[in-house]
Write a protein that holds these residues in place. Structure first.
Motif, mmCIF file in Angstrom:
data_model
loop_
_atom_site.group_PDB
_atom_site.id
_atom_site.type_symbol
_atom_site.label_atom_id
_atom_site.label_comp_id
_atom_site.label_asym_id
_atom_site.label_seq_id
_atom_site.Cartn_x
_atom_site.Cartn_y
_atom_site.Cartn_z
ATOM 1 N N VAL A 1 0.497 -1.209 -0.329
ATOM 2 C CA VAL A 1 0.365 0.018 0.012
ATOM 3 C C VAL A 1 0.723 0.821 -0.191
ATOM 4 O O VAL A 1 2.013 1.247 0.662
ATOM 5 N N GLN A 2 0.758 2.484 -1.067
ATOM 6 C CA GLN A 2 1.079 3.400 -0.989
ATOM 7 C C GLN A 2 0.969 4.413 -0.739
ATOM 8 O O GLN A 2 -1.056 4.738 -1.418
ATOM 9 N N LEU A 3 0.291 5.602 0.303
ATOM 10 C CA LEU A 3 0.206 6.270 -0.510
ATOM 11 C C LEU A 3 0.889 7.574 -0.805
ATOM 12 O O LEU A 3 1.712 8.268 0.089
ATOM 13 N N GLN A 4 0.534 8.585 -1.532
ATOM 14 C CA GLN A 4 1.414 9.775 -2.599
ATOM 15 C C GLN A 4 0.742 11.273 -1.461
ATOM 16 O O GLN A 4 -1.010 11.109 -2.596
ATOM 17 N N ALA A 5 1.285 11.784 -0.783
ATOM 18 C CA ALA A 5 0.583 12.784 -0.749
ATOM 19 C C ALA A 5 1.008 14.319 -2.118
ATOM 20 O O ALA A 5 2.126 14.108 -2.039
ATOM 21 N N SER A 6 0.281 15.226 -1.833
ATOM 22 C CA SER A 6 0.630 16.494 -2.752
ATOM 23 C C SER A 6 -0.026 17.893 -2.900
ATOM 24 O O SER A 6 -1.091 17.434 -1.983
ATOM 25 N N GLY A 7 0.266 18.795 -3.218
ATOM 26 C CA GLY A 7 -0.465 19.898 -3.527
ATOM 27 C C GLY A 7 -0.074 20.858 -2.251
ATOM 28 O O GLY A 7 -0.479 22.208 -1.572
ATOM 29 N N ARG A 18 -5.096 22.971 -0.698
ATOM 30 C CA ARG A 18 -5.581 22.008 -1.052
ATOM 31 C C ARG A 18 -4.630 21.176 -1.759
ATOM 32 O O ARG A 18 -4.160 20.534 -2.696
ATOM 33 N N LEU A 19 -4.590 20.047 -0.583
ATOM 34 C CA LEU A 19 -3.645 18.970 -0.350
ATOM 35 C C LEU A 19 -4.393 17.671 -0.542
ATOM 36 O O LEU A 19 -5.424 17.587 -0.647
ATOM 37 N N SER A 20 -4.168 16.560 -1.640
ATOM 38 C CA SER A 20 -4.340 15.159 -2.272
ATOM 39 C C SER A 20 -3.635 14.068 -1.572
ATOM 40 O O SER A 20 -2.992 14.246 -1.518
ATOM 41 N N CYS A 21 -4.226 12.948 -1.459
ATOM 42 C CA CYS A 21 -3.234 11.535 -1.677
ATOM 43 C C CYS A 21 -4.090 10.363 -2.012
ATOM 44 O O CYS A 21 -5.472 10.332 -1.489
ATOM 45 N N ALA A 22 -2.780 10.423 -2.763
ATOM 46 C CA ALA A 22 -3.294 9.009 -4.160
ATOM 47 C C ALA A 22 -3.609 7.769 -3.111
ATOM 48 O O ALA A 22 -1.592 7.795 -2.329
ATOM 49 N N VAL A 23 -3.680 6.545 -3.059
ATOM 50 C CA VAL A 23 -3.569 5.451 -2.623
ATOM 51 C C VAL A 23 -3.171 4.668 -3.777
ATOM 52 O O VAL A 23 -3.992 4.677 -4.369
ATOM 53 N N SER A 24 -2.302 3.990 -3.719
ATOM 54 C CA SER A 24 -2.754 2.138 -4.546
ATOM 55 C C SER A 24 -2.763 1.280 -3.445
ATOM 56 O O SER A 24 -1.328 1.515 -2.853
ATOM 57 N N GLY A 25 -2.807 0.298 -4.468
ATOM 58 C CA GLY A 25 -2.648 -1.081 -3.518
ATOM 59 C C GLY A 25 -3.240 -2.032 -2.124
ATOM 60 O O GLY A 25 -3.837 -2.621 -2.095
#
Length: 125
Positions: A1-7, A18-25
């Protein structure tokens, strides 16, 4: 599981991000999600959390009325909208996925299992 925070970024006091957190896995639709932050020299602190369908949200007192947590399960992504930013909001912001499914959004760090790498938010006065 990976979380990629950006913004994250540099913004003047009173501004917005606005922050985003895209989750994969992992499909997040059955898990609460949270946002935390850590300022230099301070411990990581809870900011906000949202229930699996977005209907329930929890905020720390210092951000109530200024920050809004939300999610889009179709995109497997959570968001943190931050308005009226203050210099004291400066920190690295982390997103997290709850440890167990079908649980209420929590402000307890141990309730979260997976964490993103963090995104820096700097608010200038």
């Amino acid at each position: 599981v990976q979380l990629q925070a950006s913004g994250g970024g540099l913004v003047q006091a009173g501004g917005s991000l606005r922050l985003s957190c895209a989750v994969s896995g992992r499909t997040i639709s059955t898990y609460s999600m949270g946002w935390y932050r850590q300022a230099p020299g301070k411990e990581r602190e809870f900011v906000a959390a949202v229930s699996r369908r977005g209907g329930t949200t929890v905020y720390t007192d210092s951000v109530k009325g200024r920050f809004t947590i939300s999610r889009d399960n179709a995109l497997n992504t959570a968001y943190l909208r931050m308005n009226s930013l203050k210099p004291e909001d400066t920190a690295v912001y982390y997103c997290a996925v709850a440890r167990s499914p079908y649980t209420s959004p929590s402000n307890y760090t141990h309730e979260y299992q997976y964490w993103g790498q963090g995104t820096q938010v700097t608010v200038s006065s």
